[in-house]
Motif scaffolding. Sequence first.
Motif, PDB file in Angstrom:
ATOM      1  N   THR A  13       0.988  -1.241   0.027  1.00  0.00           N
ATOM      2  CA  THR A  13      -0.054   0.059  -0.012  1.00  0.00           C
ATOM      3  C   THR A  13       0.725   1.301   0.206  1.00  0.00           C
ATOM      4  OG1 THR A  13      -0.113  -0.040   2.439  1.00  0.00           O
ATOM      5  CG2 THR A  13      -1.757  -1.147   1.155  1.00  0.00           C
ATOM      6  N   GLY A  14       2.270   1.240   0.410  1.00  0.00           N
ATOM      7  CA  GLY A  14       3.131   2.080   0.344  1.00  0.00           C
ATOM      8  C   GLY A  14       3.284   2.994   1.651  1.00  0.00           C
ATOM      9  N   SER A  31      10.790  -3.391  -1.745  1.00  0.00           N
ATOM     10  CA  SER A  31      10.282  -2.158  -2.094  1.00  0.00           C
ATOM     11  C   SER A  31       8.747  -2.375  -2.151  1.00  0.00           C
ATOM     12  CB  SER A  31      10.676  -1.627  -3.290  1.00  0.00           C
ATOM     13  OG  SER A  31      10.507  -2.363  -4.270  1.00  0.00           O
ATOM     14  N   ARG A  32       8.079  -1.417  -2.573  1.00  0.00           N
ATOM     15  CA  ARG A  32       6.423  -1.638  -2.829  1.00  0.00           C
ATOM     16  C   ARG A  32       6.122  -2.423  -3.939  1.00  0.00           C
ATOM     17  NH1 ARG A  32       1.620   2.909  -4.562  1.00  0.00           N
ATOM     18  NH2 ARG A  32       0.067   1.408  -4.267  1.00  0.00           N
ATOM     19  N   VAL A  33       6.867  -2.676  -5.112  1.00  0.00           N
ATOM     20  CA  VAL A  33       6.902  -3.635  -5.990  1.00  0.00           C
ATOM     21  C   VAL A  33       6.921  -5.039  -5.594  1.00  0.00           C
ATOM     22  CG1 VAL A  33       7.845  -4.581  -7.932  1.00  0.00           C
ATOM     23  CG2 VAL A  33       7.683  -2.183  -7.897  1.00  0.00           C
ATOM     24  N   ASP A  34       7.852  -5.390  -4.326  1.00  0.00           N
ATOM     25  CA  ASP A  34       7.951  -6.267  -3.787  1.00  0.00           C
ATOM     26  C   ASP A  34       6.852  -6.715  -2.950  1.00  0.00           C
ATOM     27  OD1 ASP A  34      10.596  -7.150  -4.871  1.00  0.00           O
ATOM     28  OD2 ASP A  34      11.397  -5.691  -3.562  1.00  0.00           O
ATOM     29  N   GLY A  35       6.298  -5.899  -2.258  1.00  0.00           N
ATOM     30  CA  GLY A  35       5.053  -5.748  -1.432  1.00  0.00           C
ATOM     31  C   GLY A  35       3.977  -6.498  -2.273  1.00  0.00           C
ATOM     32  N   SER A  60      -2.334   2.628  -9.694  1.00  0.00           N
ATOM     33  CA  SER A  60      -1.119   3.313  -9.104  1.00  0.00           C
ATOM     34  C   SER A  60      -0.673   4.204 -10.499  1.00  0.00           C
ATOM     35  CB  SER A  60      -0.181   2.447  -8.887  1.00  0.00           C
ATOM     36  OG  SER A  60       1.073   3.389  -8.637  1.00  0.00           O
ATOM     37  N   ASP A  61      -0.239   5.147 -10.321  1.00  0.00           N
ATOM     38  CA  ASP A  61       0.345   6.132 -11.506  1.00  0.00           C
ATOM     39  C   ASP A  61       1.712   5.448 -11.817  1.00  0.00           C
ATOM     40  OD1 ASP A  61      -1.726   7.567 -11.386  1.00  0.00           O
ATOM     41  OD2 ASP A  61      -0.629   9.055  -9.819  1.00  0.00           O
ATOM     42  N   ASP A  62       2.352   4.537 -10.874  1.00  0.00           N
ATOM     43  CA  ASP A  62       3.595   3.802 -11.268  1.00  0.00           C
ATOM     44  C   ASP A  62       3.416   2.700 -12.393  1.00  0.00           C
ATOM     45  OD1 ASP A  62       6.112   2.856 -11.553  1.00  0.00           O
ATOM     46  OD2 ASP A  62       6.541   3.108  -9.418  1.00  0.00           O
ATOM     47  N   ALA A  63       3.990   2.682 -13.433  1.00  0.00           N
ATOM     48  CA  ALA A  63       3.838   1.576 -14.341  1.00  0.00           C
ATOM     49  C   ALA A  63       4.262   0.196 -13.681  1.00  0.00           C
ATOM     50  CB  ALA A  63       4.550   1.916 -15.569  1.00  0.00           C
ATOM     51  N   LYS A  64       5.582   0.317 -12.952  1.00  0.00           N
ATOM     52  CA  LYS A  64       5.823  -0.673 -12.499  1.00  0.00           C
ATOM     53  C   LYS A  64       4.963  -1.515 -11.269  1.00  0.00           C
ATOM     54  CE  LYS A  64      10.750   0.640 -12.900  1.00  0.00           C
ATOM     55  NZ  LYS A  64      12.142   1.139 -12.465  1.00  0.00           N
ATOM     56  N   ASP A  95      -1.358   2.979 -21.516  1.00  0.00           N
ATOM     57  CA  ASP A  95      -0.481   3.733 -22.218  1.00  0.00           C
ATOM     58  C   ASP A  95       0.835   3.077 -22.487  1.00  0.00           C
ATOM     59  OD1 ASP A  95      -2.454   5.418 -22.905  1.00  0.00           O
ATOM     60  OD2 ASP A  95      -2.045   6.833 -21.199  1.00  0.00           O
ATOM     61  N   ASP A  96       1.231   2.488 -21.263  1.00  0.00           N
ATOM     62  CA  ASP A  96       2.827   1.836 -21.193  1.00  0.00           C
ATOM     63  C   ASP A  96       2.751   0.372 -21.861  1.00  0.00           C
ATOM     64  OD1 ASP A  96       4.891   0.271 -19.441  1.00  0.00           O
ATOM     65  OD2 ASP A  96       5.331   2.291 -19.341  1.00  0.00           O
ATOM     66  N   VAL A  97       3.735   0.359 -22.650  1.00  0.00           N
ATOM     67  CA  VAL A  97       3.665  -1.021 -23.415  1.00  0.00           C
ATOM     68  C   VAL A  97       4.033  -2.293 -22.429  1.00  0.00           C
ATOM     69  CG1 VAL A  97       6.347  -0.609 -23.916  1.00  0.00           C
ATOM     70  CG2 VAL A  97       4.875  -2.200 -25.185  1.00  0.00           C
ATOM     71  N   ASN A  98       4.866  -1.986 -21.348  1.00  0.00           N
ATOM     72  CA  ASN A  98       5.052  -2.748 -20.486  1.00  0.00           C
ATOM     73  C   ASN A  98       3.684  -3.546 -19.634  1.00  0.00           C
ATOM     74  OD1 ASN A  98       7.799  -3.372 -20.906  1.00  0.00           O
ATOM     75  ND2 ASN A  98       8.418  -1.520 -19.632  1.00  0.00           N
ATOM     76  N   VAL A  99       3.077  -2.463 -19.503  1.00  0.00           N
ATOM     77  CA  VAL A  99       1.788  -3.042 -18.805  1.00  0.00           C
ATOM     78  C   VAL A  99       0.753  -3.705 -19.748  1.00  0.00           C
ATOM     79  CG1 VAL A  99      -0.324  -1.800 -17.545  1.00  0.00           C
ATOM     80  CG2 VAL A  99       1.929  -0.783 -17.140  1.00  0.00           C
ATOM     81  N   ARG A 100       0.883  -3.457 -20.860  1.00  0.00           N
ATOM     82  CA  ARG A 100       0.074  -4.048 -21.669  1.00  0.00           C
ATOM     83  C   ARG A 100       0.620  -5.566 -21.805  1.00  0.00           C
ATOM     84  NH1 ARG A 100       0.707   0.868 -24.917  1.00  0.00           N
ATOM     85  NH2 ARG A 100       1.777  -0.264 -26.514  1.00  0.00           N
ATOM     86  N   LYS A 101       1.900  -5.650 -22.155  1.00  0.00           N
ATOM     87  CA  LYS A 101       2.286  -6.859 -22.111  1.00  0.00           C
ATOM     88  C   LYS A 101       1.979  -7.897 -20.636  1.00  0.00           C
ATOM     89  CE  LYS A 101       6.416  -5.974 -25.020  1.00  0.00           C
ATOM     90  NZ  LYS A 101       7.908  -5.967 -25.185  1.00  0.00           N
ATOM     91  N   ALA A 102       2.057  -7.066 -19.637  1.00  0.00           N
ATOM     92  CA  ALA A 102       1.854  -7.933 -18.494  1.00  0.00           C
ATOM     93  C   ALA A 102       0.186  -8.044 -18.371  1.00  0.00           C
ATOM     94  CB  ALA A 102       2.020  -6.726 -17.170  1.00  0.00           C
ATOM     95  N   ALA A 103      -0.619  -7.311 -18.980  1.00  0.00           N
ATOM     96  CA  ALA A 103      -2.002  -7.539 -18.988  1.00  0.00           C
ATOM     97  C   ALA A 103      -2.209  -8.761 -19.730  1.00  0.00           C
ATOM     98  CB  ALA A 103      -2.643  -6.234 -19.395  1.00  0.00           C
ATOM     99  N   SER A 104      -1.635  -8.691 -21.141  1.00  0.00           N
ATOM    100  CA  SER A 104      -1.756  -9.940 -22.166  1.00  0.00           C
ATOM    101  C   SER A 104      -1.378 -11.316 -21.345  1.00  0.00           C
ATOM    102  CB  SER A 104      -1.313  -9.726 -23.128  1.00  0.00           C
ATOM    103  OG  SER A 104      -1.451  -8.415 -24.052  1.00  0.00           O
ATOM    104  N   ALA A 105      -0.271 -11.017 -20.652  1.00  0.00           N
ATOM    105  CA  ALA A 105       0.236 -12.269 -19.991  1.00  0.00           C
ATOM    106  C   ALA A 105      -0.803 -12.743 -18.767  1.00  0.00           C
ATOM    107  CB  ALA A 105       1.630 -12.251 -19.382  1.00  0.00           C
TER     108      ALA A 105
END
Length: 369
Positions: A13-14, A31-35, A60-64, A95-105
Amino acid sequence: MECTRQEILDLSTGARKEVDVLWQGKQISLSRVDGVLGLGRLKSVWADRAHESLLLALESDDAKIRVAALEVLPTVAEQRSDELFDWLSVLLDDDDVNVRKAASACLEEAAPTFPSGVDSSLAQELRSSIPARSEPAWRGLKALTETWPEVVCDHIDELLLIDDARMRRKASKLLRNVVQRAGAMGWDLISWSLNDADAEVRRNASQTLSSLSKKEPRIAIMLTERAILDTDEKVRNYALRAIRSMDTDDSRARNLILNGARHSNAVVRRSCIEMLPMLLVEDKLRLVATELLQSETDPELKKMLIEMTYDASIEGTEDEKNAFLSPALPVPALEREVAHAQGKAVGLENAPPEKPLLDAPQEDEQLDF
């Protein structure tokens, strides 16, 4: 030392920026990503809080953070799935290509387990012109055939109505995966595909006939009757394979083979003629072969039919004719001994030599006068 559940929740949650842990003798800062990635470990009474934290991460606004949330989404959804797949649908167009790839996976992974949750998203991605989006969706649909074949049939049904032949071809390839478990829905799709204008779609459908003949022989025969008349050679060949795998004792299968022996295509006729000896007894085979000879024009097939009409018991050599004669019944041993004692011959055996009379002179004895 591992993170506690509360530390995972605070990280996701940060509420906490970092958590230091000792892992394999090294100090590591999480970090938060790990959480967010750790939310999948929160089960039971922690499931609701994990679900709420994941929703926050997805927006979240952070693509990661969004990528991490998508990676863990299928696991968290097993505990509670409310709103998660709505967010998945949104992030497929991120809008972020990495997010789109993660969503497809994520869609590919979730499809076999949550068919209703991803139904609309899956249908949309299957039709995408972008390979990076459509290919994971097709893999997810294929995996879905193992768990929910009926749902796959619904998707195939819609895809076969599309004008794009490439889409229909890909959809028809999945028929082999559902033919054994989809029941009547699968049969209807095979029948529909056999009528398709595209030859490759019909080929894909005809490849299922051999498998279908083992489970539903009557349905397979009806579909094979249509496929054997197809203008495409490969479709006819697949139909012939199906015929070879059918039970020839079935009257409809027998008629299918007999009709195939009169087909306009020589390849089809050859395959069906080759099956006639397995189908008919010798007398019936000679009658059918004689009848087929009257209309057959192919020299090789005529030669095959002539061989089938040959009756060695009538037209053969003396030895061949004798081979059809029944051997004489053996004479019992007791009767054989009695016959020998009486000086009689048994069968083709030589009779025992006659004993000379007592007064008869021996061969080397001279008579005295």
